[in-house]
Design a protein around this motif. Structure first.
Motif, short mmCIF file in Angstrom:
data_model
loop_
_atom_site.label_atom_id
_atom_site.label_comp_id
_atom_site.label_asym_id
_atom_site.label_seq_id
_atom_site.Cartn_x
_atom_site.Cartn_y
_atom_site.Cartn_z
N GLY A 193 0.81 -1.21 0.00
CA GLY A 193 0.00 0.00 0.00
C GLY A 193 0.84 1.25 0.00
N ASP A 194 0.21 2.37 0.39
CA ASP A 194 0.87 3.67 0.44
C ASP A 194 1.08 4.07 1.90
OD1 ASP A 194 0.71 4.10 -2.40
OD2 ASP A 194 -1.43 4.46 -2.10
N ILE A 195 2.22 4.68 2.18
CA ILE A 195 2.48 5.18 3.53
C ILE A 195 1.70 6.47 3.72
CG2 ILE A 195 4.23 6.10 5.09
CD1 ILE A 195 6.21 4.19 3.89
N ASP A 210 4.11 3.08 20.49
CA ASP A 210 4.21 4.08 19.42
C ASP A 210 3.85 3.47 18.06
OD1 ASP A 210 5.11 6.04 21.17
OD2 ASP A 210 7.21 5.49 20.90
N VAL A 211 3.10 4.24 17.27
CA VAL A 211 2.84 3.86 15.87
C VAL A 211 3.97 4.43 15.03
CG1 VAL A 211 1.29 4.10 13.90
CG2 VAL A 211 0.34 3.82 16.19
N ILE A 212 4.77 3.54 14.49
CA ILE A 212 5.93 3.98 13.71
C ILE A 212 5.48 4.59 12.38
CG2 ILE A 212 8.07 3.23 12.60
CD1 ILE A 212 8.19 0.96 14.68
N LEU A 213 4.59 3.89 11.70
CA LEU A 213 4.03 4.41 10.44
C LEU A 213 2.73 3.68 10.15
CD1 LEU A 213 4.74 2.04 8.12
CD2 LEU A 213 7.00 3.01 8.36
N GLU A 214 1.98 4.22 9.20
CA GLU A 214 0.72 3.61 8.78
C GLU A 214 0.75 3.37 7.28
OE1 GLU A 214 -2.93 5.37 10.04
OE2 GLU A 214 -2.13 5.96 12.01
N ILE A 215 0.15 2.24 6.89
CA ILE A 215 0.07 1.87 5.47
C ILE A 215 -1.39 1.66 5.10
CG2 ILE A 215 0.79 0.21 3.71
CD1 ILE A 215 3.13 -0.53 5.54
N VAL A 216 -1.80 2.21 3.97
CA VAL A 216 -3.16 2.03 3.47
C VAL A 216 -3.08 1.53 2.03
CG1 VAL A 216 -5.31 3.17 2.83
CG2 VAL A 216 -4.17 3.79 4.96
N ASP A 217 -3.80 0.44 1.76
CA ASP A 217 -3.86 -0.08 0.40
C ASP A 217 -5.03 0.59 -0.32
OD1 ASP A 217 -3.92 -1.49 -1.96
OD2 ASP A 217 -3.56 -3.44 -1.03
N THR A 218 -4.71 1.62 -1.13
CA THR A 218 -5.76 2.40 -1.79
C THR A 218 -6.47 1.65 -2.90
OG1 THR A 218 -4.05 3.38 -3.20
CG2 THR A 218 -4.66 4.60 -1.23
#
Length: 370
Positions: A193-195, A210-218
């Motif tokens: 996905g996209d960061i 802690d949330v290091i990063l988030e990913i979403v599959d658009t």
């Protein structure tokens, strides 16, 4: 003398023209008066309500979203300092791709504990098997046998637990058993996905919370709408949805109802309704965008007038009904109840003052009310 006469005549004509233009509308006893000349010059039109096909809609709002399985928050169960990362918000990543490297001496302690248990387990296993044999031959006591069994099973459980922790940290247990320790771990992408969120900087300590990063599959964007309890029984799977993103553009998009929630759990007494999106529409939208939507639940016949024929004041609606026509047109402002709306027409409910035979101003109303 003739010259003075011509000047006086021209002045009189100019004054008369200006007076006619100034008299754009005259209000007399609550009636709005319009001359034939004014009607023609302003291109006003008189007509009657016309039977139209109207779509019955349920209004709603919501957002562009993705299903939970296509949205990931990347964390670590054992904290560490950010050693390296090259990613930015908007970057695309593939499942399994390296995202970030963390460093911590706690990783070394975990590997040391694992090796110690791994070395003990072989001895404890052989001791357990020896005591079992002796117990079966009635050479040793049951106490010694049970003690050996307990120590072996405890060590085996600890071994499995530490092994799973190493795997979660992407540390190869086989390498650790061969004495290859590391103080660094690499966190990989759980989905493609996209960061959309990046919270890590070089040298920053990331704790397990802690949330290091988030990913979403658009690729799996969908419409997530909230429908009020009073409307939900009208909403069915497969119904057409039209929606806009008011903060971004005036473009209207099309969707269809894919799923309808089965319970009311929110404090605002709403139910979630999900709509599908085509690949073309997905390419124009972003996760989290606010939308306003109309769900088309039915169709019906009704009497409609052009949208411009209806005046709205203080949440009330009016039309200008032709009261009389002699040398001039006289219009009366009449309150009406409106129903459904289409692209160009508004449904009005017939009453004692307005029906299918009523003559009213259908074009040019703005000229008389402003």
């Amino acid at each position: 003398m003739k010259k003075l006469f011509y000047i006086a005549t021209i002045t009189t004509l100019l004054f008369s023209c200006k007076q006619e233009v100034a008299e754009e509308k005259v209000v007399d006893d609550g009636l709005i008066t319009v001359t034939e000349a004014q009607l023609q010059s302003s291109k006003m039109e008189i007509g009657s309500p016309i039977e139209q096909d109207f779509e019955v809609i349920v209004k709603s709002s919501g957002k562009i979203d993705v299903p939970p399985q296509y949205r990931a928050k990347v964390t670590t169960f054992l904290g560490g300092y950010v050693k390296a990362t090259k990613l930015l918000v908007g970057d695309k990543v593939a499942k399994g791709q390296a995202l970030i490297t963390l460093e911590n001496t706690d990783y070394l302690d975990l590997q040391k504990d694992y090796v110690e248990v791994a070395e003990q387990i072989n001895y404890l296993k052989s001791e357990f098997e020896r005591q079992k044999t002796l117990y079966n031959e009635k050479i040793t006591s049951q106490k010694n046998y049970l003690k050996a069994e307990s120590e072996y099973r405890q060590a085996k459980g600890m071994y499995q637990g530490l092994r799973e922790k190493l795997l979660l940290l992407n540390i190869n247990p086989a390498n650790v058993e061969r004495g290859k320790f590391t103080s660094q771990i690499t966190i990989s992408a759980p989905i493609s996905g996209d960061i959309t969120v990046m919270n890590a900087n070089i040298g920053m300590f990331m704790s397990p919370s802690d949330v290091i990063l988030e990913i979403v599959d658009t690729n799996y964007l969908h419409l997530n709408l909230s429908i009020f309890e009073k409307d939900i029984l009208h909403v069915k799977q497969g119904q057409k949805i039209t929606f806009k993103v008011p903060e971004s553009s005036k473009e209207q998009f099309i969707s269809n109802v894919q799923l309808v929630g089965k319970s009311i759990e929110n404090k605002d007494r709403t139910i979630s309704v999900f709509g599908t999106l085509t690949p073309e529409i997905k390419g124009k939208l972003l996760s989290g965008m606010f939308v306003e939507a109309d769900i088309i639940t039915d169709a019906k016949k009704g009497f409609g007038v052009p949208s411009d024929a209806v005046i709205t004041e203080n949440d009330k609606h009016y039309v200008l009904v032709l009261n009389s026509k002699k040398t001039e047109y006289k219009f009366k402002k009449v309150a009406v109840i409106v129903g459904e709306k289409s692209e160009k027409f508004i449904e009005i409910m017939p009453n004692d003052n307005v029906n299918a035979e009523t003559k009213l101003l259908v074009k040019g109303v703005f000229e008389l009310t402003n």
